[in-house]
Design a protein around this motif. Structure first.
Motif, PDB file in Angstrom:
ATOM      1  N   TYR A  46       0.814  -1.221   0.000  1.00  0.00           N
ATOM      2  CA  TYR A  46       0.000   0.000   0.000  1.00  0.00           C
ATOM      3  C   TYR A  46       0.846   1.270   0.000  1.00  0.00           C
ATOM      4  O   TYR A  46       0.556   2.213  -0.737  1.00  0.00           O
ATOM      5  CB  TYR A  46      -0.949  -0.002   1.201  1.00  0.00           C
ATOM      6  CG  TYR A  46      -1.737   1.273   1.340  1.00  0.00           C
ATOM      7  CD1 TYR A  46      -2.804   1.539   0.489  1.00  0.00           C
ATOM      8  CD2 TYR A  46      -1.412   2.224   2.302  1.00  0.00           C
ATOM      9  CE1 TYR A  46      -3.526   2.704   0.595  1.00  0.00           C
ATOM     10  CE2 TYR A  46      -2.128   3.394   2.414  1.00  0.00           C
ATOM     11  CZ  TYR A  46      -3.182   3.632   1.564  1.00  0.00           C
ATOM     12  OH  TYR A  46      -3.896   4.793   1.663  1.00  0.00           O
ATOM     13  N   LEU A  47       1.877   1.314   0.819  1.00  0.00           N
ATOM     14  CA  LEU A  47       2.675   2.542   0.948  1.00  0.00           C
ATOM     15  C   LEU A  47       3.392   2.914  -0.354  1.00  0.00           C
ATOM     16  O   LEU A  47       3.654   4.093  -0.598  1.00  0.00           O
ATOM     17  CB  LEU A  47       3.686   2.414   2.082  1.00  0.00           C
ATOM     18  CG  LEU A  47       3.078   2.322   3.479  1.00  0.00           C
ATOM     19  CD1 LEU A  47       4.173   2.117   4.513  1.00  0.00           C
ATOM     20  CD2 LEU A  47       2.254   3.553   3.808  1.00  0.00           C
TER      21      LEU A  47
ATOM     22  N   SER B 166       2.104   2.127  -3.369  1.00  0.00           N
ATOM     23  CA  SER B 166       1.101   2.291  -4.424  1.00  0.00           C
ATOM     24  C   SER B 166       0.764   3.769  -4.613  1.00  0.00           C
ATOM     25  O   SER B 166       1.116   4.617  -3.798  1.00  0.00           O
ATOM     26  CB  SER B 166      -0.171   1.515  -4.070  1.00  0.00           C
ATOM     27  OG  SER B 166      -0.838   2.146  -2.988  1.00  0.00           O
TER      28      SER B 166
ATOM     29  N   TYR C 279      -2.152   5.099  -4.335  1.00  0.00           N
ATOM     30  CA  TYR C 279      -3.060   5.494  -3.253  1.00  0.00           C
ATOM     31  C   TYR C 279      -2.281   5.826  -1.979  1.00  0.00           C
ATOM     32  O   TYR C 279      -2.552   6.817  -1.311  1.00  0.00           O
ATOM     33  CB  TYR C 279      -4.061   4.371  -2.955  1.00  0.00           C
ATOM     34  CG  TYR C 279      -4.954   4.031  -4.107  1.00  0.00           C
ATOM     35  CD1 TYR C 279      -5.944   4.908  -4.538  1.00  0.00           C
ATOM     36  CD2 TYR C 279      -4.807   2.821  -4.777  1.00  0.00           C
ATOM     37  CE1 TYR C 279      -6.764   4.592  -5.608  1.00  0.00           C
ATOM     38  CE2 TYR C 279      -5.627   2.490  -5.840  1.00  0.00           C
ATOM     39  CZ  TYR C 279      -6.602   3.384  -6.256  1.00  0.00           C
ATOM     40  OH  TYR C 279      -7.407   3.065  -7.313  1.00  0.00           O
ATOM     41  N   GLY C 280      -1.322   4.981  -1.662  1.00  0.00           N
ATOM     42  CA  GLY C 280      -0.498   5.213  -0.475  1.00  0.00           C
ATOM     43  C   GLY C 280       0.341   6.471  -0.602  1.00  0.00           C
ATOM     44  O   GLY C 280       0.481   7.240   0.355  1.00  0.00           O
ATOM     45  N   GLN C 281       0.907   6.703  -1.777  1.00  0.00           N
ATOM     46  CA  GLN C 281       1.721   7.901  -1.985  1.00  0.00           C
ATOM     47  C   GLN C 281       0.862   9.165  -1.879  1.00  0.00           C
ATOM     48  O   GLN C 281       1.303  10.175  -1.331  1.00  0.00           O
ATOM     49  CB  GLN C 281       2.419   7.835  -3.346  1.00  0.00           C
ATOM     50  CG  GLN C 281       3.480   6.758  -3.427  1.00  0.00           C
ATOM     51  CD  GLN C 281       4.620   7.003  -2.457  1.00  0.00           C
ATOM     52  OE1 GLN C 281       5.150   8.107  -2.375  1.00  0.00           O
ATOM     53  NE2 GLN C 281       4.984   5.972  -1.709  1.00  0.00           N
TER      54      GLN C 281
ATOM     55  N   ARG D   4      -1.857   9.456  -0.022  1.00  0.00           N
ATOM     56  CA  ARG D   4      -2.162   9.608   1.410  1.00  0.00           C
ATOM     57  C   ARG D   4      -0.983  10.215   2.153  1.00  0.00           C
ATOM     58  O   ARG D   4      -1.159  11.106   2.976  1.00  0.00           O
ATOM     59  CB  ARG D   4      -2.520   8.236   1.995  1.00  0.00           C
ATOM     60  CG  ARG D   4      -2.825   8.268   3.446  1.00  0.00           C
ATOM     61  CD  ARG D   4      -4.132   8.982   3.709  1.00  0.00           C
ATOM     62  NE  ARG D   4      -4.396   8.988   5.132  1.00  0.00           N
ATOM     63  CZ  ARG D   4      -4.927   9.994   5.783  1.00  0.00           C
ATOM     64  NH1 ARG D   4      -5.311  11.072   5.146  1.00  0.00           N
ATOM     65  NH2 ARG D   4      -5.121   9.915   7.070  1.00  0.00           N
TER      66      ARG D   4
ATOM     67  N   TYR E 293       3.939   6.080   9.306  1.00  0.00           N
ATOM     68  CA  TYR E 293       4.671   4.853   8.981  1.00  0.00           C
ATOM     69  C   TYR E 293       4.665   3.885  10.163  1.00  0.00           C
ATOM     70  O   TYR E 293       4.481   2.683   9.998  1.00  0.00           O
ATOM     71  CB  TYR E 293       6.117   5.159   8.591  1.00  0.00           C
ATOM     72  CG  TYR E 293       6.283   5.762   7.223  1.00  0.00           C
ATOM     73  CD1 TYR E 293       5.617   5.248   6.123  1.00  0.00           C
ATOM     74  CD2 TYR E 293       7.130   6.845   7.020  1.00  0.00           C
ATOM     75  CE1 TYR E 293       5.776   5.794   4.862  1.00  0.00           C
ATOM     76  CE2 TYR E 293       7.302   7.402   5.763  1.00  0.00           C
ATOM     77  CZ  TYR E 293       6.619   6.868   4.695  1.00  0.00           C
ATOM     78  OH  TYR E 293       6.772   7.406   3.442  1.00  0.00           O
TER      79      TYR E 293
ATOM     80  N   TYR F 268       1.178   2.392  10.619  1.00  0.00           N
ATOM     81  CA  TYR F 268       0.875   1.455   9.538  1.00  0.00           C
ATOM     82  C   TYR F 268       1.656   0.149   9.705  1.00  0.00           C
ATOM     83  O   TYR F 268       1.132  -0.936   9.449  1.00  0.00           O
ATOM     84  CB  TYR F 268       1.156   2.076   8.168  1.00  0.00           C
ATOM     85  CG  TYR F 268       0.462   1.333   7.069  1.00  0.00           C
ATOM     86  CD1 TYR F 268      -0.898   1.513   6.850  1.00  0.00           C
ATOM     87  CD2 TYR F 268       1.130   0.410   6.285  1.00  0.00           C
ATOM     88  CE1 TYR F 268      -1.568   0.805   5.865  1.00  0.00           C
ATOM     89  CE2 TYR F 268       0.475  -0.302   5.297  1.00  0.00           C
ATOM     90  CZ  TYR F 268      -0.878  -0.095   5.091  1.00  0.00           C
ATOM     91  OH  TYR F 268      -1.525  -0.814   4.132  1.00  0.00           O
TER      92      TYR F 268
END
Length: 98
Positions: free
Chosen positions: A47-48, A50, A52-54, A56, A71, A74
């Protein structure tokens, strides 16, 4: 790997006892029982990294919050996902028989 030790002994004429020690996962191995489908890794769901993660993370940085806290939180979420079997468990007990 498990271990079970027990010892029986008499207390009185009609009463006996059994003391036992049982250890599950004796070597405290981190046995993988599940992985994330996106990465195939039990510790990282991707996720981080992706888009979407970037996005966020960029939002958090723009709002002035410390991204290190995000971080950390998560990573706690990922650790508690249940992708590993139980850690070592130790049971100690005593049973009585008439």
């Amino acid at each position: 790997m498990s271990l079970k030790l027990d010892k029986s002994f008499k207390i009185f004429n009609k009463l006996s006892a059994n003391a036992y020690l049982r250890v599950e996962n004796l070597l405290n191995a981190k046995n993988i029982v599940n992985v994330y489908s996106y990465t195939g890794d039990p510790d990282d769901d991707g996720y981080l990294l992706s888009s979407y993660g970037q996005n966020r993370i960029a939002t958090i940085v723009n709002q002035g919050f410390p991204v290190e806290n995000y971080y950390d939180m998560y990573s706690w979420y990922l650790v508690s996902s249940g992708n590993y079997s139980r850690p070592r468990r130790i049971y100690l007990g005593l049973t009585f028989n008439l």
